[in-house]
Design a protein around this motif. Sequence first.
Motif, short mmCIF file in Angstrom:
data_model
loop_
_atom_site.label_atom_id
_atom_site.label_comp_id
_atom_site.label_asym_id
_atom_site.label_seq_id
_atom_site.Cartn_x
_atom_site.Cartn_y
_atom_site.Cartn_z
N ARG A 23 -1.42 1.32 -3.31
CA ARG A 23 -1.84 0.12 -2.55
C ARG A 23 -2.20 0.49 -1.11
O ARG A 23 -3.20 0.01 -0.57
CB ARG A 23 -0.75 -0.94 -2.57
CG ARG A 23 -0.76 -1.82 -3.79
CD ARG A 23 0.09 -3.06 -3.61
NE ARG A 23 1.49 -2.76 -3.34
CZ ARG A 23 2.43 -2.57 -4.26
NH1 ARG A 23 2.12 -2.65 -5.53
NH2 ARG A 23 3.67 -2.33 -3.91
N ILE A 24 -1.36 1.32 -0.48
CA ILE A 24 -1.64 1.74 0.89
C ILE A 24 -2.96 2.51 0.93
O ILE A 24 -3.81 2.28 1.80
CB ILE A 24 -0.49 2.58 1.46
CG1 ILE A 24 0.77 1.72 1.63
CG2 ILE A 24 -0.89 3.21 2.80
CD1 ILE A 24 2.03 2.52 1.96
N ALA A 26 -5.52 2.35 -1.10
CA ALA A 26 -6.63 1.43 -1.31
C ALA A 26 -6.92 0.63 -0.04
O ALA A 26 -8.08 0.41 0.32
CB ALA A 26 -6.33 0.49 -2.49
N ARG A 27 -5.88 0.21 0.65
CA ARG A 27 -6.04 -0.57 1.87
C ARG A 27 -6.81 0.21 2.94
O ARG A 27 -7.61 -0.35 3.68
CB ARG A 27 -4.66 -0.98 2.42
CG ARG A 27 -4.73 -1.90 3.62
CD ARG A 27 -3.35 -2.36 4.08
NE ARG A 27 -2.50 -2.73 2.98
CZ ARG A 27 -1.22 -2.36 2.85
NH1 ARG A 27 -0.64 -1.63 3.77
NH2 ARG A 27 -0.51 -2.74 1.81
N TYR A 28 -6.58 1.50 3.00
CA TYR A 28 -7.24 2.34 4.00
C TYR A 28 -8.49 3.03 3.48
O TYR A 28 -9.16 3.73 4.23
CB TYR A 28 -6.26 3.39 4.52
CG TYR A 28 -5.20 2.82 5.42
CD1 TYR A 28 -5.42 2.68 6.79
CD2 TYR A 28 -3.98 2.40 4.90
CE1 TYR A 28 -4.45 2.14 7.61
CE2 TYR A 28 -3.01 1.86 5.71
CZ TYR A 28 -3.24 1.72 7.07
OH TYR A 28 -2.29 1.18 7.88
N ALA A 69 3.29 0.95 7.07
CA ALA A 69 2.91 1.87 6.00
C ALA A 69 3.86 3.07 5.90
O ALA A 69 4.39 3.34 4.81
CB ALA A 69 1.46 2.32 6.14
#
Length: 95
Positions: A23-24, A26-28, A69
Amino acid sequence: MNLYWPDAPHAGKSLLQDPVITRIAARYGKTPAQIVLRRWHIEHGLSAIPKSVTPHRIGVFDFALTAAAPAAVDALDTGRRGGPDPDGIKAGSFG
């Protein structure tokens, strides 16, 4: 988690497949490896030795993680090794 011998009795899955990490990443817009193996280390003042012949895969200096994060990654620590105990490795055993 034991990534060196995936058939070991207590082997876990790769941290790079953990939902928190993915998830992290994908976020970045980065890979899980860029988050954990590289940027997380930088945020903690630790050294990592990445290897790639493709410079954009190593890229970790074009972004920074929010305070949440690295804390989310820190919370994944189970206190278990991700590989063998260095004291138990015999010379030449990875031949």
